[in-house]
Design a protein around this motif. Structure first.
Motif, PDB file in Angstrom:
ATOM      1  N   LYS A 338     -19.289 -96.734  14.103  1.00 17.71           N
ATOM      2  CA  LYS A 338     -18.913 -98.133  14.391  1.00 17.71           C
ATOM      3  C   LYS A 338     -20.104 -99.062  14.213  1.00 17.71           C
ATOM      4  N   LYS A 339     -21.263 -98.628  14.710  1.00 19.87           N
ATOM      5  CA  LYS A 339     -22.464 -99.458  14.612  1.00 19.87           C
ATOM      6  C   LYS A 339     -22.912 -99.626  13.160  1.00 19.87           C
ATOM      7  N   TYR A 340     -22.801 -98.557  12.375  1.00 22.67           N
ATOM      8  CA  TYR A 340     -23.155 -98.656  10.959  1.00 22.67           C
ATOM      9  C   TYR A 340     -22.289 -99.700  10.262  1.00 22.67           C
ATOM     10  N   LYS A 341     -21.017 -99.697  10.596  1.00 27.40           N
ATOM     11  CA  LYS A 341     -20.092-100.634   9.962  1.00 27.40           C
ATOM     12  C   LYS A 341     -20.354-102.061  10.429  1.00 27.40           C
ATOM     13  N   GLU A 342     -20.552-102.233  11.747  1.00 23.55           N
ATOM     14  CA  GLU A 342     -20.745-103.576  12.299  1.00 23.55           C
ATOM     15  C   GLU A 342     -22.084-104.184  11.877  1.00 23.55           C
ATOM     16  N   ASP A 343     -23.157-103.413  11.950  1.00 27.57           N
ATOM     17  CA  ASP A 343     -24.500-103.963  11.740  1.00 27.57           C
ATOM     18  C   ASP A 343     -25.003-103.849  10.307  1.00 27.57           C
ATOM     19  N   LEU A 344     -24.569-102.811   9.590  1.00 25.05           N
ATOM     20  CA  LEU A 344     -25.087-102.577   8.235  1.00 25.05           C
ATOM     21  C   LEU A 344     -24.031-102.727   7.148  1.00 25.05           C
ATOM     22  N   GLY A 345     -22.764-102.798   7.567  1.00 23.90           N
ATOM     23  CA  GLY A 345     -21.695-102.874   6.579  1.00 23.90           C
ATOM     24  C   GLY A 345     -21.491-101.585   5.824  1.00 23.90           C
ATOM     25  N   ILE A 346     -21.955-100.481   6.401  1.00 23.33           N
ATOM     26  CA  ILE A 346     -21.829 -99.165   5.763  1.00 23.33           C
ATOM     27  C   ILE A 346     -20.614 -98.447   6.328  1.00 23.33           C
ATOM     28  N   THR A 347     -19.750 -97.950   5.447  1.00 20.83           N
ATOM     29  CA  THR A 347     -18.593 -97.167   5.874  1.00 20.83           C
ATOM     30  C   THR A 347     -18.703 -95.762   5.293  1.00 20.83           C
ATOM     31  N   PHE A 348     -18.123 -94.811   6.007  1.00 20.71           N
ATOM     32  CA  PHE A 348     -18.181 -93.405   5.596  1.00 20.71           C
ATOM     33  C   PHE A 348     -16.772 -92.860   5.466  1.00 20.71           C
ATOM     34  N   GLU A 349     -16.543 -92.173   4.362  1.00 26.35           N
ATOM     35  CA  GLU A 349     -15.223 -91.586   4.137  1.00 26.35           C
ATOM     36  C   GLU A 349     -15.095 -90.244   4.863  1.00 26.35           C
ATOM     37  N   LEU A 350     -16.202 -89.497   4.923  1.00 27.49           N
ATOM     38  CA  LEU A 350     -16.172 -88.162   5.497  1.00 27.49           C
ATOM     39  C   LEU A 350     -17.097 -88.066   6.697  1.00 27.49           C
ATOM     40  N   ARG A 351     -16.699 -87.261   7.668  1.00 28.74           N
ATOM     41  CA  ARG A 351     -17.524 -87.050   8.865  1.00 28.74           C
ATOM     42  C   ARG A 351     -18.881 -86.447   8.503  1.00 28.74           C
ATOM     43  N   LYS A 352     -18.906 -85.578   7.491  1.00 29.59           N
ATOM     44  CA  LYS A 352     -20.157 -84.922   7.132  1.00 29.59           C
ATOM     45  C   LYS A 352     -21.196 -85.933   6.645  1.00 29.59           C
ATOM     46  N   ASP A 353     -20.731 -87.082   6.113  1.00 30.96           N
ATOM     47  CA  ASP A 353     -21.667 -88.106   5.657  1.00 30.96           C
ATOM     48  C   ASP A 353     -22.310 -88.831   6.832  1.00 30.96           C
ATOM     49  N   ILE A 354     -21.560 -89.012   7.920  1.00 27.25           N
ATOM     50  CA  ILE A 354     -22.125 -89.607   9.136  1.00 27.25           C
ATOM     51  C   ILE A 354     -23.158 -88.638   9.708  1.00 27.25           C
ATOM     52  N   LYS A 355     -22.819 -87.350   9.730  1.00 28.83           N
ATOM     53  CA  LYS A 355     -23.744 -86.337  10.224  1.00 28.83           C
ATOM     54  C   LYS A 355     -25.039 -86.364   9.416  1.00 28.83           C
ATOM     55  N   ALA A 356     -24.917 -86.596   8.119  1.00 27.33           N
ATOM     56  CA  ALA A 356     -26.102 -86.591   7.258  1.00 27.33           C
ATOM     57  C   ALA A 356     -27.073 -87.696   7.640  1.00 27.33           C
ATOM     58  N   THR A 357     -26.544 -88.849   8.085  1.00 24.08           N
ATOM     59  CA  THR A 357     -27.446 -89.935   8.495  1.00 24.08           C
ATOM     60  C   THR A 357     -28.184 -89.569   9.780  1.00 24.08           C
ATOM     61  N   VAL A 358     -27.535 -88.809  10.656  1.00 22.98           N
ATOM     62  CA  VAL A 358     -28.209 -88.339  11.874  1.00 22.98           C
ATOM     63  C   VAL A 358     -29.276 -87.316  11.501  1.00 22.98           C
ATOM     64  N   PHE A 359     -28.971 -86.456  10.534  1.00 22.66           N
ATOM     65  CA  PHE A 359     -29.966 -85.503  10.060  1.00 22.66           C
ATOM     66  C   PHE A 359     -31.160 -86.232   9.439  1.00 22.66           C
ATOM     67  N   GLN A 360     -30.891 -87.402   8.853  1.00 20.29           N
ATOM     68  CA  GLN A 360     -31.982 -88.216   8.309  1.00 20.29           C
ATOM     69  C   GLN A 360     -32.946 -88.592   9.431  1.00 20.29           C
ATOM     70  N   VAL A 361     -32.410 -88.948  10.592  1.00 19.66           N
ATOM     71  CA  VAL A 361     -33.243 -89.286  11.746  1.00 19.66           C
ATOM     72  C   VAL A 361     -34.004 -88.060  12.236  1.00 19.66           C
ATOM     73  N   LEU A 362     -33.297 -86.937  12.367  1.00 19.00           N
ATOM     74  CA  LEU A 362     -33.876 -85.741  12.961  1.00 19.00           C
ATOM     75  C   LEU A 362     -34.824 -85.004  12.020  1.00 19.00           C
ATOM     76  N   PHE A 363     -34.513 -84.999  10.722  1.00 21.99           N
ATOM     77  CA  PHE A 363     -35.181 -84.082   9.805  1.00 21.99           C
ATOM     78  C   PHE A 363     -36.215 -84.724   8.885  1.00 21.99           C
ATOM     79  N   THR A 364     -36.121 -86.025   8.620  1.00 16.64           N
ATOM     80  CA  THR A 364     -37.072 -86.635   7.687  1.00 16.64           C
ATOM     81  C   THR A 364     -38.378 -86.991   8.385  1.00 16.64           C
TER      82      THR A 364
END
Length: 492
Positions: A338-364
């Motif tokens: 919801k926050k990605y959509k409201e603040d960044l205008g980013i939408t995700f078609e698949l749940r795994k893509d949302i998970k990938a952004t969290v992995f970006q925080v944790l893993f990069t």
């Protein structure tokens, strides 16, 4: 167990060799096939290579099985012209990369003949036996990999080939790796899937517990989830009990006071206690600690509690409390979406893509914060500033410490605690782990769930939300239908 080669479908190696005989001896056709097979086999064992053309091959490993391996590669590259080599490498750090020339970048097929050469077969089996030693203490998991574990091979192959035909010329359907910021090759995905289902059919279970984060790897963990829907055990459907937003949930242990990580830099040892510190630790060996590079940290009492939990108290700021509430409640990805959509205008078609952004925080790495594509990471830091600070401090010297720490906790809880207890209390329940989830047959779902919840509550403080999913062939049919609809939509 069959030892099968996987080679490009248009590679007639015997004919090429007859037309251009090698000038070196000894030359062995089966060893030649084996070396070429490694290009596909190594990519299959490492999913991150699905975005890469070149596959790094270990010289030491090749030499152990084919002593004059380098002469074969020179022959493949310079004489037969079927392989290209990336000459950039680092001694003792990074191997040379290999790929087939463009003409032979075609779908792989399992060869009809097996590896029969006595010397080569013996060395491969020796290597497999050495790997099997890593799971010798887990008979309660190993025993379920038997003849009752079956795959509808024809259905799986049908899905793989139809999906590849739909994807190969339609980049709109390609899967994107958010961590590597590259598209996954439909060809390499197809080849990976072919090897996975063929190995399960041929009882090549590939059981291994790694020496890095203790994950229990199998032919199932390396298989795409959509293909697992073709698998049954003893003729019965399997169901997966999956921790909802598992990595955020497990990370809450680093934000609370209910754990202790004991460090001994002098002996390069690290122990994690998820109980009272007087109890036994879930200990890592010295070798594991060297892999985690723990010895490069300065573990002093004057350091912040952030240094891997040397202090048992942590400030429970509002954003930490909110992070824990969402992670434990199983709503973390949904709220972040919801926050990605409201603040960044980013939408995700698949749940795994949302998970990938969290992995970006944790893993990069922390310096990734300044990249253009790090908008999700920046938003996370705005929403959870104290949480982000803790995670970034843990990673300040080595970006891999945080993900490996979380995966080690996950592995210990799932493999050593929960599955061990299941095997003792419900010995007839088949159990298959896929890292942070456990699969079983329908009659054991309730009991397996109960044990998972009880143990997580003991160790983490609160039980997670656990989702139950059926392995169903209908999901494979629906998956293809969805791809066909997308193909029609993009063509319109």
């Amino acid at each position: 167990m069959r030892l099968t080669y996987f080679l490009p479908n248009n590679l007639d190696l015997e004919n090429l060799i007859n037309e251009n005989r090698p000038k070196f001896k000894p030359f062995n056709l089966q060893k030649a096939k084996y070396l070429l097979h490694l290009i596909s086999a190594v990519r299959h064992n490492k999913k991150s290579l699905l975005t890469e053309d070149y596959v790094k091959l270990s010289s030491k490993s090749m030499q152990h099985k084919v002593h004059n391996y380098y002469k074969y590669w020179d022959y493949f590259i310079n004489e037969l012209k079927i392989v290209e080599r990336d000459e950039s490498y680092q001694v003792n750090k990074e191997s040379k990369g290999y790929r087939f020339t463009e003409k032979y970048r075609t779908p792989i097929i399992p060869s009809e003949d097996q590896i029969q050469d006595t010397s080569l077969r013996r060395k491969i089996i020796q290597n497999l036996n050495a790997i099997n030693l890593s799971v010798k203490n887990y008979p309660y998991l190993n025993k379920w990999y038997n003849d009752k574990l079956q795959i509808d091979f024809n259905l799986a192959i049908k899905l793989i080939e139809e999906e590849y035909e739909l994807k190969k010329d339609n980049k709109e359907l390609w899967d994107y790796d958010f961590i590597k910021e590259k598209f996954k090759s439909p060809l390499y995905q197809r080849d990976h899937a072919i090897m996975s289902v063929t190995r399960l059919r041929d009882k090549y279970y590939a059981l291994k517990r790694d020496e890095n984060v203790y994950r229990y790897h199998t032919v199932l963990t390396n298989m795409r989830s959509i293909l697992r829907n073709a698998i049954t055990y003893d003729g019965k459907k399997l169901f997966t009990l999956d921790i909802t937003n598992s990595q955020p949930y497990l990370s809450t242990i680093l934000l609370s006071q209910d754990y202790l990580i004991k460090c001994d830099p002098e002996n390069k040892s690290l122990s994690i206690s998820l109980d009272d510190p007087r109890n036994l630790y879930a200990s890592f060996s010295n070798k594991i600690i060297n892999n985690l590079s723990i010895n490069q940290y300065n573990f002093k009492l004057s350091d912040s509690y952030i240094m891997l939990g040397l202090f048992r108290e942590s400030p429970m700021n509002t954003d930490i409390q909110e992070y824990i509430r969402l992670a434990v409640g199983g709503r973390f990805y949904e709220e972040l979406e919801k926050k990605y959509k409201e603040d960044l205008g980013i939408t995700f078609e698949l749940r795994k893509d949302i998970k990938a952004t969290v992995f970006q925080v944790l893993f990069t790495a922390n310096n990734y914060f300044g990249c253009e594509k790090a908008k999700p990471k920046k938003l996370f830091a705005e929403l959870f500033p104290e949480v982000y600070k803790i995670f970034s401090d843990i990673k300040r010297t080595d970006k891999t410490v945080l993900p490996r720490l979380l995966q080690s906790i996950e592995s210990y809880l799932i493999v050593d605690i929960i599955c061990k207890r299941i095997s003792e209390e419900i010995p007839n329940a088949p159990i298959f782990t896929i890292h942070d989830s456990i699969s079983t047959t329908e009659e054991y779902i309730t009991d397996v769930r109960r044990i998972m919840e009880e143990e997580f509550e003991k160790k983490i403080g609160k039980a997670p939300m656990i989702n139950c999913e059926e392995w169903s062939k209908n999901k494979m049919i629906k998956h293809l239908e969805k791809l066909k609809q997308k193909t029609f939509a993009t063509a319109s």
